[in-house]
Motif scaffolding. Structure first.
Motif, PDB file in Angstrom:
ATOM      1  N   MET A   1       0.577  -1.273  -0.494  1.00  0.00           N
ATOM      2  CA  MET A   1      -0.011   0.297  -0.034  1.00  0.00           C
ATOM      3  C   MET A   1       0.591   1.174   0.077  1.00  0.00           C
ATOM      4  SD  MET A   1      -2.960   0.901   2.305  1.00  0.00           S
ATOM      5  CE  MET A   1      -2.639   2.397   3.331  1.00  0.00           C
ATOM      6  N   VAL A   2       0.549   2.758  -1.351  1.00  0.00           N
ATOM      7  CA  VAL A   2       0.919   3.604  -0.765  1.00  0.00           C
ATOM      8  C   VAL A   2       0.577   4.742   0.591  1.00  0.00           C
ATOM      9  CG1 VAL A   2       1.834   5.161  -2.209  1.00  0.00           C
ATOM     10  CG2 VAL A   2       1.538   2.813  -3.251  1.00  0.00           C
ATOM     11  N   ASP A   3       1.188   5.304   0.491  1.00  0.00           N
ATOM     12  CA  ASP A   3       1.059   5.985   1.299  1.00  0.00           C
ATOM     13  C   ASP A   3       0.670   7.634   0.967  1.00  0.00           C
ATOM     14  OD1 ASP A   3       1.411   4.638   4.508  1.00  0.00           O
ATOM     15  OD2 ASP A   3       3.968   5.354   4.782  1.00  0.00           O
ATOM     16  N   ALA A   4      -0.421   7.962   1.171  1.00  0.00           N
ATOM     17  CA  ALA A   4      -1.178   9.155  -0.004  1.00  0.00           C
ATOM     18  C   ALA A   4      -0.507  10.454   1.326  1.00  0.00           C
ATOM     19  CB  ALA A   4      -1.660   8.926  -0.167  1.00  0.00           C
ATOM     20  N   PHE A   5       0.158  11.353   1.082  1.00  0.00           N
ATOM     21  CA  PHE A   5       0.090  12.962   1.313  1.00  0.00           C
ATOM     22  C   PHE A   5      -0.443  14.194   0.972  1.00  0.00           C
ATOM     23  CE2 PHE A   5       3.828  12.301  -1.142  1.00  0.00           C
ATOM     24  CZ  PHE A   5       4.309  13.959  -1.546  1.00  0.00           C
ATOM     25  N   VAL A   6      -0.708  14.857   1.122  1.00  0.00           N
ATOM     26  CA  VAL A   6      -1.418  16.559   0.930  1.00  0.00           C
ATOM     27  C   VAL A   6      -0.430  17.008   1.793  1.00  0.00           C
ATOM     28  CG1 VAL A   6      -3.378  16.178   0.810  1.00  0.00           C
ATOM     29  CG2 VAL A   6      -2.842  16.836   2.686  1.00  0.00           C
ATOM     30  N   ARG A   7      -0.249  18.309   0.648  1.00  0.00           N
ATOM     31  CA  ARG A   7       0.666  19.760   0.681  1.00  0.00           C
ATOM     32  C   ARG A   7      -0.504  20.837   1.755  1.00  0.00           C
ATOM     33  NH1 ARG A   7       3.862  20.221  -4.491  1.00  0.00           N
ATOM     34  NH2 ARG A   7       1.942  19.713  -4.966  1.00  0.00           N
ATOM     35  N   LEU A   8       0.396  21.268   2.451  1.00  0.00           N
ATOM     36  CA  LEU A   8      -0.494  22.366   3.021  1.00  0.00           C
ATOM     37  C   LEU A   8       0.592  23.870   3.367  1.00  0.00           C
ATOM     38  CD1 LEU A   8      -1.474  20.176   5.886  1.00  0.00           C
ATOM     39  CD2 LEU A   8      -3.134  20.747   4.183  1.00  0.00           C
ATOM     40  N   VAL A   9      -0.193  24.364   3.269  1.00  0.00           N
ATOM     41  CA  VAL A   9       0.969  25.788   3.600  1.00  0.00           C
ATOM     42  C   VAL A   9      -0.248  26.561   3.737  1.00  0.00           C
ATOM     43  CG1 VAL A   9      -0.063  26.929   1.237  1.00  0.00           C
ATOM     44  CG2 VAL A   9       2.147  27.562   2.274  1.00  0.00           C
ATOM     45  N   CYS A  10       0.700  27.712   5.020  1.00  0.00           N
ATOM     46  CA  CYS A  10      -0.479  28.637   5.936  1.00  0.00           C
ATOM     47  C   CYS A  10      -0.426  29.546   5.561  1.00  0.00           C
ATOM     48  CB  CYS A  10       0.343  28.421   6.942  1.00  0.00           C
ATOM     49  SG  CYS A  10      -0.620  29.942   7.938  1.00  0.00           S
ATOM     50  N   PRO A  11      -1.619  30.664   4.697  1.00  0.00           N
ATOM     51  CA  PRO A  11      -1.980  31.876   3.826  1.00  0.00           C
ATOM     52  C   PRO A  11      -1.182  32.558   4.370  1.00  0.00           C
ATOM     53  CG  PRO A  11      -3.988  30.784   4.636  1.00  0.00           C
ATOM     54  CD  PRO A  11      -3.298  29.663   5.204  1.00  0.00           C
ATOM     55  N   GLU A  16       4.913  25.466   5.481  1.00  0.00           N
ATOM     56  CA  GLU A  16       4.128  24.417   4.540  1.00  0.00           C
ATOM     57  C   GLU A  16       4.789  23.404   5.194  1.00  0.00           C
ATOM     58  OE1 GLU A  16       6.291  24.813   0.452  1.00  0.00           O
ATOM     59  OE2 GLU A  16       5.748  26.444   0.267  1.00  0.00           O
ATOM     60  N   TRP A  17       4.149  22.298   4.626  1.00  0.00           N
ATOM     61  CA  TRP A  17       4.293  21.095   5.563  1.00  0.00           C
ATOM     62  C   TRP A  17       3.421  19.676   4.696  1.00  0.00           C
ATOM     63  CZ3 TRP A  17       1.063  24.496   7.417  1.00  0.00           C
ATOM     64  CH2 TRP A  17      -0.059  24.404   7.816  1.00  0.00           C
ATOM     65  N   GLN A  18       3.421  18.673   4.846  1.00  0.00           N
ATOM     66  CA  GLN A  18       2.761  17.572   4.491  1.00  0.00           C
ATOM     67  C   GLN A  18       1.680  16.854   5.430  1.00  0.00           C
ATOM     68  OE1 GLN A  18       5.197  15.224   2.183  1.00  0.00           O
ATOM     69  NE2 GLN A  18       6.137  16.946   1.324  1.00  0.00           N
ATOM     70  N   ASP A  19       0.972  16.229   5.410  1.00  0.00           N
ATOM     71  CA  ASP A  19       0.790  15.684   6.281  1.00  0.00           C
ATOM     72  C   ASP A  19      -0.269  14.027   5.391  1.00  0.00           C
ATOM     73  OD1 ASP A  19      -0.647  15.017   8.530  1.00  0.00           O
ATOM     74  OD2 ASP A  19      -1.483  17.250   9.057  1.00  0.00           O
ATOM     75  N   ASN A  20      -1.025  13.275   6.045  1.00  0.00           N
ATOM     76  CA  ASN A  20      -1.754  11.791   5.707  1.00  0.00           C
ATOM     77  C   ASN A  20      -3.038  12.720   5.735  1.00  0.00           C
ATOM     78  OD1 ASN A  20      -3.425   9.724   5.699  1.00  0.00           O
ATOM     79  ND2 ASN A  20      -1.841   8.692   6.329  1.00  0.00           N
ATOM     80  N   PRO A  21      -3.689  12.554   4.086  1.00  0.00           N
ATOM     81  CA  PRO A  21      -4.730  13.206   4.445  1.00  0.00           C
ATOM     82  C   PRO A  21      -6.615  12.529   5.126  1.00  0.00           C
ATOM     83  CG  PRO A  21      -4.723  12.317   2.907  1.00  0.00           C
ATOM     84  CD  PRO A  21      -3.126  11.913   3.480  1.00  0.00           C
ATOM     85  N   ALA A  22      -5.912  11.332   5.567  1.00  0.00           N
ATOM     86  CA  ALA A  22      -7.165  10.189   5.799  1.00  0.00           C
ATOM     87  C   ALA A  22      -7.068  10.913   7.603  1.00  0.00           C
ATOM     88  CB  ALA A  22      -6.890   9.285   6.187  1.00  0.00           C
ATOM     89  N   ARG A  50      -4.865  19.415  -6.763  1.00  0.00           N
ATOM     90  CA  ARG A  50      -4.837  18.344  -6.650  1.00  0.00           C
ATOM     91  C   ARG A  50      -4.977  17.594  -4.736  1.00  0.00           C
ATOM     92  NH1 ARG A  50      -0.665  15.749  -5.376  1.00  0.00           N
ATOM     93  NH2 ARG A  50      -0.485  13.509  -5.887  1.00  0.00           N
ATOM     94  N   ASP A  51      -4.307  19.073  -4.188  1.00  0.00           N
ATOM     95  CA  ASP A  51      -4.023  18.471  -2.698  1.00  0.00           C
ATOM     96  C   ASP A  51      -5.950  18.465  -2.355  1.00  0.00           C
ATOM     97  OD1 ASP A  51      -1.597  18.144  -2.176  1.00  0.00           O
ATOM     98  OD2 ASP A  51      -1.429  20.020  -2.229  1.00  0.00           O
ATOM     99  N   LYS A  56     -10.794  14.931  -0.477  1.00  0.00           N
ATOM    100  CA  LYS A  56     -12.446  14.841  -0.851  1.00  0.00           C
ATOM    101  C   LYS A  56     -12.482  12.972  -0.885  1.00  0.00           C
ATOM    102  CE  LYS A  56     -13.582  19.093  -2.635  1.00  0.00           C
ATOM    103  NZ  LYS A  56     -14.283  19.422  -3.717  1.00  0.00           N
ATOM    104  N   GLN A  57     -11.559  12.745  -0.720  1.00  0.00           N
ATOM    105  CA  GLN A  57     -11.138  10.902  -1.512  1.00  0.00           C
ATOM    106  C   GLN A  57     -11.691  10.118   0.379  1.00  0.00           C
ATOM    107  OE1 GLN A  57      -8.404  10.257  -4.408  1.00  0.00           O
ATOM    108  NE2 GLN A  57      -8.853  10.780  -6.158  1.00  0.00           N
ATOM    109  N   PHE A  58     -10.508  10.685   0.582  1.00  0.00           N
ATOM    110  CA  PHE A  58     -10.845   9.895   1.736  1.00  0.00           C
ATOM    111  C   PHE A  58     -11.348  10.688   2.996  1.00  0.00           C
ATOM    112  CE2 PHE A  58      -6.386   9.487   0.613  1.00  0.00           C
ATOM    113  CZ  PHE A  58      -5.985   8.212   0.790  1.00  0.00           C
ATOM    114  N   GLN A  59     -12.478  11.739   2.885  1.00  0.00           N
ATOM    115  CA  GLN A  59     -13.817  11.421   3.687  1.00  0.00           C
ATOM    116  C   GLN A  59     -14.909  10.789   3.061  1.00  0.00           C
ATOM    117  OE1 GLN A  59     -13.729  15.984   4.344  1.00  0.00           O
ATOM    118  NE2 GLN A  59     -11.368  15.478   5.979  1.00  0.00           N
TER     119      GLN A  59
END
Length: 59
Positions: A1-11, A16-22, A50-51, A56-59
């Protein structure tokens, strides 16, 4: 299984950081930056469309 991550950035501060979408809370809930404590909707922290779609796919 491949771990998913999304990139986040504070406005506010640009941190910047990455987190698991689940493990992220609901997209419409408030989210706070760990660096500057700015609070906004989680969707505003998504770096790209894309992030946002990945979360959305994990919720």
């Amino acid at each position: 299984m491949v771990d998913a991550f999304v990139r986040l950035v504070c406005p506010e501060c640009g941190k910047e950081w990455q987190d698991n979408p689940a493990e992220l809370q609901d997209l419409r809930s408030n989210f706070s930056c760990s660096a500057c404590h700015a609070t906004r909707r989680l969707t505003e922290f998504m770096r790209t469309e894309r992030d946002l779609e990945a979360v959305k796919q994990f919720q």
